[in-house]
Design a protein around this motif. Structure first.
Motif, PDB file in Angstrom:
ATOM      1  N   ASN A   1       0.823  -1.208   0.000  1.00 15.72           N
ATOM      2  CA  ASN A   1       0.000   0.000   0.000  1.00 15.72           C
ATOM      3  C   ASN A   1       0.862   1.265   0.000  1.00 15.72           C
ATOM      4  OD1 ASN A   1      -2.855   1.175   0.366  1.00 15.72           O
ATOM      5  ND2 ASN A   1      -1.701   2.183   1.999  1.00 15.72           N
TER       6      ASN A   1
ATOM      7  N   ALA B   1       1.007   4.115  -2.901  1.00 11.68           N
ATOM      8  CA  ALA B   1       0.738   5.522  -2.587  1.00 11.68           C
ATOM      9  C   ALA B   1       1.826   6.429  -3.152  1.00 11.68           C
ATOM     10  CB  ALA B   1       0.628   5.701  -1.077  1.00 11.68           C
TER      11      ALA B   1
ATOM     12  N   ASN C   1      -5.403   0.630  -0.379  1.00 13.34           N
ATOM     13  CA  ASN C   1      -6.523   1.566  -0.265  1.00 13.34           C
ATOM     14  C   ASN C   1      -7.188   1.743  -1.632  1.00 13.34           C
ATOM     15  OD1 ASN C   1      -8.061   4.047  -0.133  1.00 13.34           O
ATOM     16  ND2 ASN C   1      -6.926   4.560   1.729  1.00 13.34           N
ATOM     17  N   PRO C   2      -8.507   1.626  -1.714  1.00 17.78           N
ATOM     18  CA  PRO C   2      -9.193   1.783  -3.006  1.00 17.78           C
ATOM     19  C   PRO C   2      -8.919   3.122  -3.685  1.00 17.78           C
ATOM     20  CG  PRO C   2     -10.679   0.827  -1.393  1.00 17.78           C
ATOM     21  CD  PRO C   2      -9.444   1.231  -0.651  1.00 17.78           C
ATOM     22  N   ASN C   3      -8.508   4.127  -2.931  1.00 13.99           N
ATOM     23  CA  ASN C   3      -8.175   5.416  -3.537  1.00 13.99           C
ATOM     24  C   ASN C   3      -7.020   5.305  -4.531  1.00 13.99           C
ATOM     25  OD1 ASN C   3     -10.147   6.740  -2.042  1.00 13.99           O
ATOM     26  ND2 ASN C   3      -8.747   7.237  -0.364  1.00 13.99           N
ATOM     27  N   HIS C   4      -6.228   4.223  -4.411  1.00 14.38           N
ATOM     28  CA  HIS C   4      -5.076   4.048  -5.288  1.00 14.38           C
ATOM     29  C   HIS C   4      -5.375   3.156  -6.498  1.00 14.38           C
ATOM     30  CE1 HIS C   4      -2.976   6.029  -2.141  1.00 14.38           C
ATOM     31  NE2 HIS C   4      -2.845   4.976  -1.347  1.00 14.38           N
ATOM     32  N   TRP C   5      -6.561   2.604  -6.566  1.00 15.82           N
ATOM     33  CA  TRP C   5      -6.879   1.663  -7.640  1.00 15.82           C
ATOM     34  C   TRP C   5      -6.682   2.270  -9.032  1.00 15.82           C
ATOM     35  CZ3 TRP C   5     -11.929  -1.462  -6.200  1.00 15.82           C
ATOM     36  CH2 TRP C   5     -11.661  -2.270  -5.070  1.00 15.82           C
ATOM     37  N   SER C   6      -6.919   3.570  -9.161  1.00 17.18           N
ATOM     38  CA  SER C   6      -6.838   4.210 -10.483  1.00 17.18           C
ATOM     39  C   SER C   6      -5.425   4.190 -11.053  1.00 17.18           C
ATOM     40  CB  SER C   6      -7.338   5.656 -10.395  1.00 17.18           C
ATOM     41  OG  SER C   6      -6.533   6.411  -9.493  1.00 17.18           O
TER      42      SER C   6
END
Length: 393
Positions: free
Chosen positions: A166, A170, A191-196
């Motif tokens: 993770n 990031a 963290n799903p915020n990093h999936w993109s």
């Protein structure tokens, strides 16, 4: 744009796909320079391409103590705040417990950063999200340049590497994954915020320069396996399955290319008609592939094996475990045969099924080659990564 590729060891016999990626990106006009944490053994630099890459690669280890000290002295004087922030990041990016590894990574990273700065590198890319990626991350943070890494397989999700994934994601600008399975495992851990930041970028084979399979009539069915002789490759299970199949079809022959820690154990278990060929050059690997009838993988864990793509590209029918990204390449009964990992009874049945049916071998080989051509040609495979790397800073 000046791009650095950093690998724990480059070149390496099992990492020819990195060399192909580098070569194709250079053919597309990118300025890529190769860096490696450690130098390969002389016996591991076999092909002409490996010798060329070895000559042009900068190796971090072994390093001159005086050069290490000088690099740290200059880095501390020029950017003291950034220097200590990088040191703090090194200890933050470590697993629980007392360990000197973060300090070692920091020492290596600053030394690497000095060389990257001298060469005016603007983007650093790692292959594999393990220790080498920590060194790459730290060097890029000190220099304040863009950083990315490619995720390959299970070893990057398990243990220490998985627990730190993770934080790496990031810090990265983007993260190519060689398979959808691999991307799913990364998504599971971060963290799903990093999936993109995640996208699919296949490893590939150079179809224009692949050798032709040799068609000849012979009674013996030649089976080939290319793998490290290490526990996760399941070679002992393959030997067990082959021995059982051999009792029903005495015309089978198994050859295994590779070296590793399990060799002494494997040598004790070898049945008749089975040979260990040891480490081989890329030329010798292709020579063996072009004259084989069936290619087999028996692994417990994988990413998406490039050697499987190579076999299919040469029109060799394959048998492989239904694990990780392999089903993204091999469709059971269409472009190859799959078996449940560790099910040696089923693997033995697949060996007999394919060895006794030449028409099936031909059909699987034809479709397997077509499958590689549609998605795993290196010219297609690098396109997603090329779009990310070929930007204006």
């Amino acid at each position: 744009m000046r791009i650095a590729y950093l690998v724990s060891q480059y070149p390496a016999p099992s990492h020819t796909f990195i060399r192909r990626e580098v070569e194709e990106l250079r053919n597309r006009g990118l300025d890529i320079q190769t860096f490696s944490i450690r130098s390969p053994l002389k016996a591991e630099v076999i092909s002409d391409s490996d010798h060329r890459e070895h000559k042009n690669t900068w190796y971090l280890l072994p390093a001159s103590p005086l050069l290490l000290i000088w690099a740290h002295f200059v880095s501390l004087i020029l950017h003291p705040i950034r220097y200590f922030k990088t040191l703090k990041l090194a200890f933050k990016h470590s697993t629980p417990g007392i360990s000197l590894h973060p300090l070692f990574y920091f020492v290596e990273a600053i030394y690497l950063a000095a060389e990257l700065k001298q060469r005016k590198i603007t983007h650093l890319h790692n292959h594999f999200a393990q220790a080498g990626a920590i060194v790459g991350l730290l060097a890029s943070r000190y220099l304040d340049i863009k950083w990315s890494f490619t995720v390959h397989g299970t070893s990057e999700f398990d243990g220490a590497a998985g627990s730190l994934l993770n934080d790496k994601l990031a810090a990265a600008d983007f993260v190519p994954c060689v398979s959808y399975f691999g991307r799913a495992q990364v998504m599971r851990l971060v963290n799903p915020n990093h999936w993109s930041k995640l996208f699919i970028s296949r490893c590939g084979v150079d179809l224009e320069n692949m050798p032709q399979r040799i068609e000849d009539n012979h009674d013996t069915i030649r089976i080939l396996c290319i793998a490290r002789l290490s526990p996760e490759k399941g070679i002992l299970g393959l030997i067990e399955a082959f021995d059982k199949a051999l009792k029903q079809n005495p015309n089978l022959e198994l050859r295994i290319i590779g070296e590793g820690s399990d060799r002494p154990i494997i040598e004790q278990k070898l049945p008749k008609n089975c040979q260990l060929l040891g480490r081989a050059s890329e030329t010798e690997v292709f020579k063996q592939l072009t004259s084989t009838d069936i290619f087999v993988i028996s692994s417990f864990m994988e990413g998406l094996p490039v050697v499987l793509m190579e076999a299919l590209a040469i029109k060799v029918p394959v048998i492989a475990p239904c694990v990780a990204g392999i089903p993204e390449l091999v469709t059971d009964g269409k472009s190859g045969l799959l078996f449940s990992p560790s099910n040696w009874e089923q693997l033995s049945e697949r060996i007999l099924q394919l060895s006794n049916d030449k028409e099936l071998r031909n059909n699987l080989a034809t479709e397997g080659q077509r499958r590689v051509e549609t998605e795993f040609d290196i010219k297609r495979a690098v396109e997603p990564l090329l779009l990310k790397l070929n930007y204006e800073p």
